[in-house]
Design a protein around this motif. Structure first.
Motif, PDB file in Angstrom:
ATOM      1  N   VAL A  92     -26.220  15.406  22.858  1.00 54.41           N
ATOM      2  CA  VAL A  92     -25.093  15.778  23.712  1.00 54.41           C
ATOM      3  C   VAL A  92     -24.645  14.517  24.438  1.00 54.41           C
ATOM      4  O   VAL A  92     -25.448  13.845  25.087  1.00 54.41           O
ATOM      5  N   LEU A  93     -23.364  14.222  24.304  1.00 56.66           N
ATOM      6  CA  LEU A  93     -22.804  12.980  24.802  1.00 56.66           C
ATOM      7  C   LEU A  93     -21.710  13.248  25.818  1.00 56.66           C
ATOM      8  O   LEU A  93     -21.106  14.317  25.832  1.00 56.66           O
ATOM      9  N   LYS A  94     -21.440  12.241  26.664  1.00 57.80           N
ATOM     10  CA  LYS A  94     -20.416  12.360  27.700  1.00 57.80           C
ATOM     11  C   LYS A  94     -19.040  12.022  27.150  1.00 57.80           C
ATOM     12  O   LYS A  94     -18.835  10.964  26.571  1.00 57.80           O
ATOM     13  N   GLY A  95     -18.116  12.940  27.401  1.00 57.98           N
ATOM     14  CA  GLY A  95     -16.719  12.699  27.097  1.00 57.98           C
ATOM     15  C   GLY A  95     -15.956  12.474  28.384  1.00 57.98           C
ATOM     16  O   GLY A  95     -16.320  13.005  29.433  1.00 57.98           O
ATOM     17  N   GLU A  96     -14.881  11.696  28.307  1.00 57.55           N
ATOM     18  CA  GLU A  96     -14.131  11.316  29.504  1.00 57.55           C
ATOM     19  C   GLU A  96     -12.846  12.097  29.702  1.00 57.55           C
ATOM     20  O   GLU A  96     -12.336  12.145  30.814  1.00 57.55           O
ATOM     21  N   SER A  97     -12.292  12.677  28.630  1.00 53.22           N
ATOM     22  CA  SER A  97     -10.985  13.337  28.761  1.00 53.22           C
ATOM     23  C   SER A  97     -10.696  14.201  27.547  1.00 53.22           C
ATOM     24  O   SER A  97     -11.329  14.063  26.495  1.00 53.22           O
ATOM     25  N   GLU A  98      -9.700  15.048  27.715  1.00 49.86           N
ATOM     26  CA  GLU A  98      -9.229  15.857  26.588  1.00 49.86           C
ATOM     27  C   GLU A  98      -8.708  14.942  25.479  1.00 49.86           C
ATOM     28  O   GLU A  98      -9.014  15.155  24.302  1.00 49.86           O
ATOM     29  N   ILE A 118     -22.532  16.536  20.015  1.00 49.80           N
ATOM     30  CA  ILE A 118     -21.632  17.349  20.808  1.00 49.80           C
ATOM     31  C   ILE A 118     -21.177  16.502  21.989  1.00 49.80           C
ATOM     32  O   ILE A 118     -21.997  15.979  22.746  1.00 49.80           O
ATOM     33  N   VAL A 119     -19.870  16.358  22.132  1.00 52.68           N
ATOM     34  CA  VAL A 119     -19.282  15.576  23.211  1.00 52.68           C
ATOM     35  C   VAL A 119     -18.740  16.570  24.231  1.00 52.68           C
ATOM     36  O   VAL A 119     -17.840  17.358  23.922  1.00 52.68           O
ATOM     37  N   ALA A 120     -19.301  16.554  25.423  1.00 52.98           N
ATOM     38  CA  ALA A 120     -18.886  17.467  26.487  1.00 52.98           C
ATOM     39  C   ALA A 120     -18.156  16.673  27.559  1.00 52.98           C
ATOM     40  O   ALA A 120     -18.591  15.585  27.950  1.00 52.98           O
ATOM     41  N   ARG A 121     -17.074  17.246  28.037  1.00 52.50           N
ATOM     42  CA  ARG A 121     -16.285  16.547  29.062  1.00 52.50           C
ATOM     43  C   ARG A 121     -17.029  16.513  30.387  1.00 52.50           C
ATOM     44  O   ARG A 121     -17.457  17.535  30.905  1.00 52.50           O
ATOM     45  N   ALA A 122     -17.157  15.307  30.931  1.00 52.04           N
ATOM     46  CA  ALA A 122     -17.807  15.115  32.224  1.00 52.04           C
ATOM     47  C   ALA A 122     -16.787  15.114  33.361  1.00 52.04           C
ATOM     48  O   ALA A 122     -17.167  15.112  34.527  1.00 52.04           O
ATOM     49  N   ASP A 123     -15.507  15.154  33.020  1.00 55.01           N
ATOM     50  CA  ASP A 123     -14.456  15.011  34.032  1.00 55.01           C
ATOM     51  C   ASP A 123     -13.902  16.337  34.545  1.00 55.01           C
ATOM     52  O   ASP A 123     -13.038  16.330  35.407  1.00 55.01           O
ATOM     53  N   VAL A 124     -14.397  17.480  34.053  1.00 60.51           N
ATOM     54  CA  VAL A 124     -13.821  18.760  34.476  1.00 60.51           C
ATOM     55  C   VAL A 124     -14.710  19.532  35.446  1.00 60.51           C
ATOM     56  O   VAL A 124     -14.349  20.612  35.883  1.00 60.51           O
ATOM     57  N   GLY A 125     -15.871  18.998  35.773  1.00 60.31           N
ATOM     58  CA  GLY A 125     -16.712  19.603  36.793  1.00 60.31           C
ATOM     59  C   GLY A 125     -17.384  20.910  36.402  1.00 60.31           C
ATOM     60  O   GLY A 125     -17.482  21.815  37.220  1.00 60.31           O
ATOM     61  N   MET A 126     -17.852  21.008  35.165  1.00 56.40           N
ATOM     62  CA  MET A 126     -18.578  22.204  34.748  1.00 56.40           C
ATOM     63  C   MET A 126     -19.965  22.226  35.375  1.00 56.40           C
ATOM     64  O   MET A 126     -20.632  21.195  35.456  1.00 56.40           O
ATOM     65  N   GLY A 127     -20.409  23.402  35.794  1.00 53.47           N
ATOM     66  CA  GLY A 127     -21.787  23.572  36.225  1.00 53.47           C
ATOM     67  C   GLY A 127     -22.716  23.471  35.025  1.00 53.47           C
ATOM     68  O   GLY A 127     -22.272  23.482  33.870  1.00 53.47           O
ATOM     69  N   LYS A 128     -24.016  23.386  35.285  1.00 55.33           N
ATOM     70  CA  LYS A 128     -24.989  23.213  34.198  1.00 55.33           C
ATOM     71  C   LYS A 128     -24.965  24.359  33.204  1.00 55.33           C
ATOM     72  O   LYS A 128     -25.042  24.154  31.991  1.00 55.33           O
ATOM     73  N   GLY A 129     -24.871  25.586  33.703  1.00 53.91           N
ATOM     74  CA  GLY A 129     -24.837  26.737  32.802  1.00 53.91           C
ATOM     75  C   GLY A 129     -23.579  26.756  31.956  1.00 53.91           C
ATOM     76  O   GLY A 129     -23.623  27.052  30.761  1.00 53.91           O
ATOM     77  N   GLU A 155      -9.718  26.672  34.088  1.00 56.51           N
ATOM     78  CA  GLU A 155      -8.453  27.309  33.727  1.00 56.51           C
ATOM     79  C   GLU A 155      -8.483  27.681  32.241  1.00 56.51           C
ATOM     80  O   GLU A 155      -9.070  26.949  31.429  1.00 56.51           O
ATOM     81  N   PRO A 156      -7.850  28.786  31.871  1.00 54.60           N
ATOM     82  CA  PRO A 156      -7.796  29.160  30.452  1.00 54.60           C
ATOM     83  C   PRO A 156      -7.219  28.027  29.603  1.00 54.60           C
ATOM     84  O   PRO A 156      -6.237  27.387  29.986  1.00 54.60           O
ATOM     85  N   GLY A 157      -7.856  27.780  28.470  1.00 50.69           N
ATOM     86  CA  GLY A 157      -7.390  26.753  27.544  1.00 50.69           C
ATOM     87  C   GLY A 157      -7.914  25.364  27.798  1.00 50.69           C
ATOM     88  O   GLY A 157      -7.612  24.444  27.027  1.00 50.69           O
ATOM     89  N   THR A 158      -8.715  25.187  28.848  1.00 58.35           N
ATOM     90  CA  THR A 158      -9.274  23.865  29.126  1.00 58.35           C
ATOM     91  C   THR A 158     -10.178  23.430  27.977  1.00 58.35           C
ATOM     92  O   THR A 158     -11.090  24.159  27.574  1.00 58.35           O
ATOM     93  N   VAL A 159      -9.924  22.257  27.430  1.00 56.47           N
ATOM     94  CA  VAL A 159     -10.776  21.707  26.380  1.00 56.47           C
ATOM     95  C   VAL A 159     -12.059  21.207  27.041  1.00 56.47           C
ATOM     96  O   VAL A 159     -12.016  20.411  27.978  1.00 56.47           O
ATOM     97  N   THR A 160     -13.200  21.718  26.568  1.00 60.05           N
ATOM     98  CA  THR A 160     -14.475  21.416  27.216  1.00 60.05           C
ATOM     99  C   THR A 160     -15.431  20.588  26.367  1.00 60.05           C
ATOM    100  O   THR A 160     -16.240  19.837  26.906  1.00 60.05           O
ATOM    101  N   ALA A 161     -15.387  20.757  25.044  1.00 55.20           N
ATOM    102  CA  ALA A 161     -16.392  20.101  24.203  1.00 55.20           C
ATOM    103  C   ALA A 161     -15.875  19.934  22.782  1.00 55.20           C
ATOM    104  O   ALA A 161     -14.955  20.634  22.340  1.00 55.20           O
ATOM    105  N   LEU A 162     -16.513  19.013  22.082  1.00 57.45           N
ATOM    106  CA  LEU A 162     -16.253  18.748  20.670  1.00 57.45           C
ATOM    107  C   LEU A 162     -17.587  18.586  19.973  1.00 57.45           C
ATOM    108  O   LEU A 162     -18.442  17.829  20.444  1.00 57.45           O
TER     109      LEU A 162
END
Length: 112
Positions: free
Chosen positions: A50-56, A5-16, A85-92
Motif C-alpha cells: 500500500v503506497l501513498k498517493g498525492e492527488s486524484e 494499491i495507491v491510496a490518497r493521503a490528501d483526503v483525510g481518510m480515517g484508518k478504517g 463527498e460522493p465520487g471522491t477518488v480514494t485509491a488505485l
C-alpha cells in the motif's frame, strides 16, 4: 507477482476508511485479472503493498501507465456515505501482475 494499491493521503481518510478503500481497490483489480495470473499470484502468497498517493490526478496518471503496461487496474470512487463527498477518488490498485511491471508504474512512491 505483486499488486500495489495507491491510496490518497490528501483526503483525510480515517484508518478504517482507508482500509476499506484499499480492500475495494484490491478486489476490483483482482476481478479484472486473467485466470492464469490470478492463480499464479494467489499461489505465490498474494504479495501486495500500500503506497501513498498525492492527488486524484496522480492516481489517473498511474492508471494510464498501468494500462500501457497491460496491467489490470482499478480506480475506486467513494459512495459518500461517511467521511467523503460522493465520487471522491480514494485509491488505485495496479496488478496483480509481474513485479517488475508493477514497479515500473508505482516504484517511485512511498509506503503508506
Amino acid at each position: 507477482m505483486k499488486q500495489a494499491i495507491v491510496a490518497r493521503a490528501d483526503v483525510g481518510m480515517g484508518k478504517g476508511k482507508l482500509a476499506a478503500q484499499v480492500a475495494h481497490a484490491s478486489l476490483s483489480a483482482y476481478e479484472d485479472t486473467p485466470d492464469r495470473t490470478r492463480k499464479e499470484w494467489k499461489g505465490g502468497g498474494q504479495k501486495k503493498v500500500v503506497l501513498k498517493g498525492e492527488s486524484e490526478q496522480q492516481l489517473f496518471e498511474l492508471a494510464d501507465k498501468a494500462e500501457r503496461e497491460g496491467l489490470p487496474n482499478a480506480v475506486v470512487r467513494d459512495a459518500g456515505h461517511t467521511q467523503l463527498e460522493p465520487g471522491t477518488v480514494t485509491a488505485l490498485a495496479v496488478g496483480p501482475g509481474d513485479e517488475d511491471a508493477v514497479d515500473r508504474v508505482t516504484g517511485d512512491l512511498s509506503l503508506f
